[in-house]
Design an enzyme around this catalytic site. Structure first.
Site, short mmCIF file in Angstrom:
data_model
loop_
_atom_site.label_atom_id
_atom_site.label_comp_id
_atom_site.label_asym_id
_atom_site.label_seq_id
_atom_site.Cartn_x
_atom_site.Cartn_y
_atom_site.Cartn_z
N ASP A 49 -27.14 14.86 2.33
CA ASP A 49 -27.63 16.55 3.35
C ASP A 49 -28.33 15.63 4.73
OD1 ASP A 49 -29.76 14.59 2.26
OD2 ASP A 49 -30.38 15.88 0.56
N LYS A 81 -29.66 21.08 2.57
CA LYS A 81 -30.17 22.06 3.19
C LYS A 81 -32.03 22.01 3.97
CE LYS A 81 -32.02 21.42 -1.82
NZ LYS A 81 -31.27 20.24 -2.12
N MET A 115 -42.45 15.11 3.50
CA MET A 115 -42.47 17.08 3.94
C MET A 115 -43.76 17.97 4.47
SD MET A 115 -39.90 17.59 1.00
CE MET A 115 -40.72 17.12 -0.53
N1 SAH Z 1 -36.32 11.01 -1.74
C1 SAH Z 1 -36.73 10.84 -0.10
C2 SAH Z 1 -37.97 11.91 0.31
C3 SAH Z 1 -36.79 13.31 0.36
S1 SAH Z 1 -38.23 14.12 0.58
C4 SAH Z 1 -37.50 9.73 -0.08
O1 SAH Z 1 -37.90 8.78 -1.43
O2 SAH Z 1 -37.94 8.69 1.07
C5 SAH Z 1 -38.41 14.54 2.77
C6 SAH Z 1 -39.10 13.88 3.17
O3 SAH Z 1 -39.09 12.52 3.38
C7 SAH Z 1 -39.53 14.15 4.79
O4 SAH Z 1 -39.90 15.11 4.62
C8 SAH Z 1 -40.13 12.80 5.41
O5 SAH Z 1 -41.50 13.32 4.82
C9 SAH Z 1 -39.44 11.63 4.31
N2 SAH Z 1 -38.80 10.44 5.08
C10 SAH Z 1 -37.16 10.63 4.67
N3 SAH Z 1 -36.55 10.40 5.75
C11 SAH Z 1 -37.46 9.35 6.56
C12 SAH Z 1 -38.28 8.88 7.69
N4 SAH Z 1 -36.41 7.85 7.05
N5 SAH Z 1 -38.98 8.19 8.10
C13 SAH Z 1 -40.21 10.07 8.57
N6 SAH Z 1 -40.04 10.29 7.40
C14 SAH Z 1 -38.96 10.27 6.27
#
Ligand code: SAH
Length: 458
Positions: free
Chosen positions: A253, A275, A389
């Site tokens: 995604d 999504k 998020m």
């Molecule tokens: N499974 C992922 C999270 C997915 S939810 C994990 O463990 O990191 C998606 C959210 O993760 C985004 O809205 C943001 O808040 C955060 N996120 C993911 N990658 C990021 C990044 N490189 N920098 C800042 N926030 C990030």
């Protein structure tokens, strides 16, 4: 001039005419590269270094004892497959390069990428396996350093392993006629004890392992839920990389940046199932169905997820759906955004002075814009709260934390595109952060707590 982009190819030279202009050490280095590759070498130079004289005496090259003048070059070069301009006179090299370009003959002016139409990479040679390392002429010293590092990683006997595999290919084609199944058997062989045996030269043992791999190759497909980390490819685990290299297809995604996708096996089919906020590209049920369908076809399906699959990644739901469908599923953890962003922003997530716990919380608002969260346990001193998020609800989050008892001066930060090129760190307080961060874009993480004051700008 735009920066040149190079395509690495492996050129077959047997018998091809190659001209080396120059007779010093630099020329000798190029000739040493050409000799084992069966080129038909002509050296153009009035004088020759002793090493080149030796090759000449061994009958391994021809010599034209002339200066590199326009007329000589114009006669010689159009008959060549390749030209190395390796004199110590840049103007001579450039003259040769111009003539070669005019005649459409690939030319390398040594240490001078500008007029060259090809450059030679640094090489790790385990014949027939070769690894070429190129910085596109930007930093040859770096290429050589990388070569040293790779030299230590690639076993000396890798060539013997490749030869063994080559010799068994006809047998494999007969025994495992199905292409994908055969590739899987080879992969199992390479990953297992068979490769070790071939490296040792124990062919009987290697053959046994290969036969076992062929039997196993008829097995079912499976799904790997793999965490890709928050963006920097350095944060991939070795396990994730291995699975990325073995997958038949990848479902990914929008959180997966291109530099990570580039590390997936090049032939793997790419399926975007992202999504995006408010316009759903593929509903979760359809993603599950797609994974199950592909696994049942015998594919090895890589479900690549940002961060860790079990942290706000729907990994739990997908695992359950797969298990219920009887599909084998494996989970490979990844560095979650909180760890990655904390580290790259210089903000510790816990600290003995001020944070004895760290909560990972979703800041995703419901359709009506409200946040249904256990505020009493979130709005507490002595802990760090990381919101995933939460960017579009940042103002509401900060207001709720204050309404539930934290002071307006309580530290907070937004880390935007953490660990990726262009990472931004915005710090402030519950009072000020929403205004400071109005420009911030997704993906972004919100870190709330006194650890933000412990930040060291790295
Ligand atoms: N499974 C992922 C999270 C997915 S939810 C994990 O463990 O990191 C998606 C959210 O993760 C985004 O809205 C943001 O808040 C955060 N996120 C993911 N990658 C990021 C990044 N490189 N920098 C800042 N926030 C990030």
């Amino acid at each position: 001039m735009t920066e040149p982009r190079y395509l690495p190819v492996a050129l077959r030279l047997d018998g091809a005419s190659v001209l080396v202009i120059g007779g010093g050490n630099v020329a000798a280095n190029k000739i040493r590269l050409l000799l084992p590759r069966s080129a038909n070498i002509t050296v153009l130079s009035p004088d020759l270094a002793p090493e080149i004289v030796q090759w000449l005496e061994q009958g391994r090259l021809s010599h034209l004892a002339q200066a590199a003048e326009t007329e000589t070059l114009s006669t010689l070069i159009p008959r060549m497959r390749l030209v190395f301009a390796a004199t110590d006179d840049e103007s001579v090299n450039r003259l040769a390069a111009r003539i070669a370009r005019d005649s459409n003959v690939p030319v390398c002016a040594v240490d001078d990428p500008e007029p060259s139409t090809f450059i030679t990479p640094a090489i790790v040679d385990r014949h027939p396996v070769q690894i070429a390392i190129s910085t596109g002429g930007a930093a040859p010293v770096l290429a050589r350093r990388l070569r040293t590092q790779i030299e230590t990683l690639v076993p000396e006997a890798t060539g013997a392993l490749a030869r063994f595999m080559q010799s068994r290919r006809p047998w494999m084609r007969r025994t495992a006629p199905d292409g994908p199944a055969r590739r899987r058997a080879w992969e199992d062989f390479v990953d297992g004890p068979g490769a070790e045996a071939a490296l040792r030269g124990d062919e009987a043992q290697a053959d046994q392992a290969l036969a076992a791999a062929v039997q196993g190759a008829a097995r079912q497909g499976e799904v790997w839920l793999v965490g890709a980390g928050p963006g920097d490819p350095d944060l991939l685990t070795l396990g994730a990389l291995r699975l990325m290299q073995n997958a038949d297809c990848v479902l990914y995604d929008q959180l997966i940046p291109e530099p990570i996708l580039e590390r997936v096996r090049r032939d793997a089919e790419r399926v975007f199932v992202g999504k995006r906020m408010s316009h759903h590209i593929m509903p979760q049920g359809d993603i599950n169905a797609e994974m199950i369908r592909r696994a049942r076809m015998g594919q090895r399906v890589l479900r690549l997820k940002g961060g860790d699959p079990f942290v706000f990644g729907r990994g739990g739901e997908e695992m359950a759906a797969l298990a219920e469908a009887g599909v084998t599923v494996r989970v490979m953890p990844g560095v979650t955004a909180a760890s990655g962003c904390g580290a790259y922003a210089g903000i510790p997530l816990t600290h003995r002075d001020c944070a004895q716990a760290c909560l990972l919380v979703t800041g995703h608002a419901r359709a009506d814009g409200t946040l249904d969260l256990p505020w009493d346990s979130i709005a507490r001193r002595g802990q760090t709260v990381v919101f995933y998020m939460g960017l579009s609800s940042l103002r509401e989050l900060c207001a709720a934390l204050m309404a539930h008892g934290l002071p307006g001066s309580w530290p907070a930060a937004v880390v935007e595109r953490g660990t990726q090129p262009g990472q931004q760190v915005i710090t402030g307080t519950l009072q000020t952060l929403p205004d400071h961060a109005v420009q911030a874009r997704s993906p972004a993480l919100i870190i709330v707590g006194e650890v933000v004051e412990k930040r060291v700008v790295l």
